[in-house]
Enzyme design. Sequence first.
Site, PDB file in Angstrom:
ATOM      1  N   CYS A  68       0.826  -1.210   0.000  1.00  0.00           N
ATOM      2  CA  CYS A  68       0.000   0.000   0.000  1.00  0.00           C
ATOM      3  C   CYS A  68       0.865   1.267   0.000  1.00  0.00           C
ATOM      4  CB  CYS A  68      -0.908  -0.036   1.228  1.00  0.00           C
ATOM      5  SG  CYS A  68      -1.799   1.479   1.566  1.00  0.00           S
ATOM      6  N   CYS A  71       0.023   3.811   2.707  1.00  0.00           N
ATOM      7  CA  CYS A  71       0.471   3.291   4.009  1.00  0.00           C
ATOM      8  C   CYS A  71       1.951   3.599   4.218  1.00  0.00           C
ATOM      9  CB  CYS A  71       0.276   1.780   4.095  1.00  0.00           C
ATOM     10  SG  CYS A  71      -1.444   1.233   4.023  1.00  0.00           S
TER      11      CYS A  71
END
Length: 144
Positions: A68, A71
């Site tokens: 991600c 993230c």
Amino acid sequence: MSEPLVIPCPHCNGLNRLPAERLGDAPKCGRCKQQVLLSAPFELTEASYASQIKGDLPLLVDVWADWCGPCKSFAPTFEQAARQLAGRCRLAKLDSEANRNLAGQLGIRSIPSLLLFKNGREVSRQAGAFPLQALLEWVRSQGV
């Protein structure tokens, strides 16, 4: 002197009773002798979850995954927040890929997601990555 706070050790999950006025003294765990309060996020897993959400200091969890992009870009902000919130809130990271059952149990639908726990219960949740000041303001708005 105030009532002692119960704080789980991020290393061995042992519960420690610490006087509130001593939180700034780098307290050590009675079981494993490692530092109980960290100024950096620690890893939360399915095995440690039940122990770590307990205690008198709130726990802020960043649910993330290695694939991600948002993230990964949010990680340094979360680390900065850990330094600024040390002694008031513990911060942990939950890898949703390595802990799929727990992520499912928690109802994670998007990442990054922030979950705030107080006294063993989830009290708030926020999806998405945001700047440090917005993160700190959100945490403070939750009474931390």
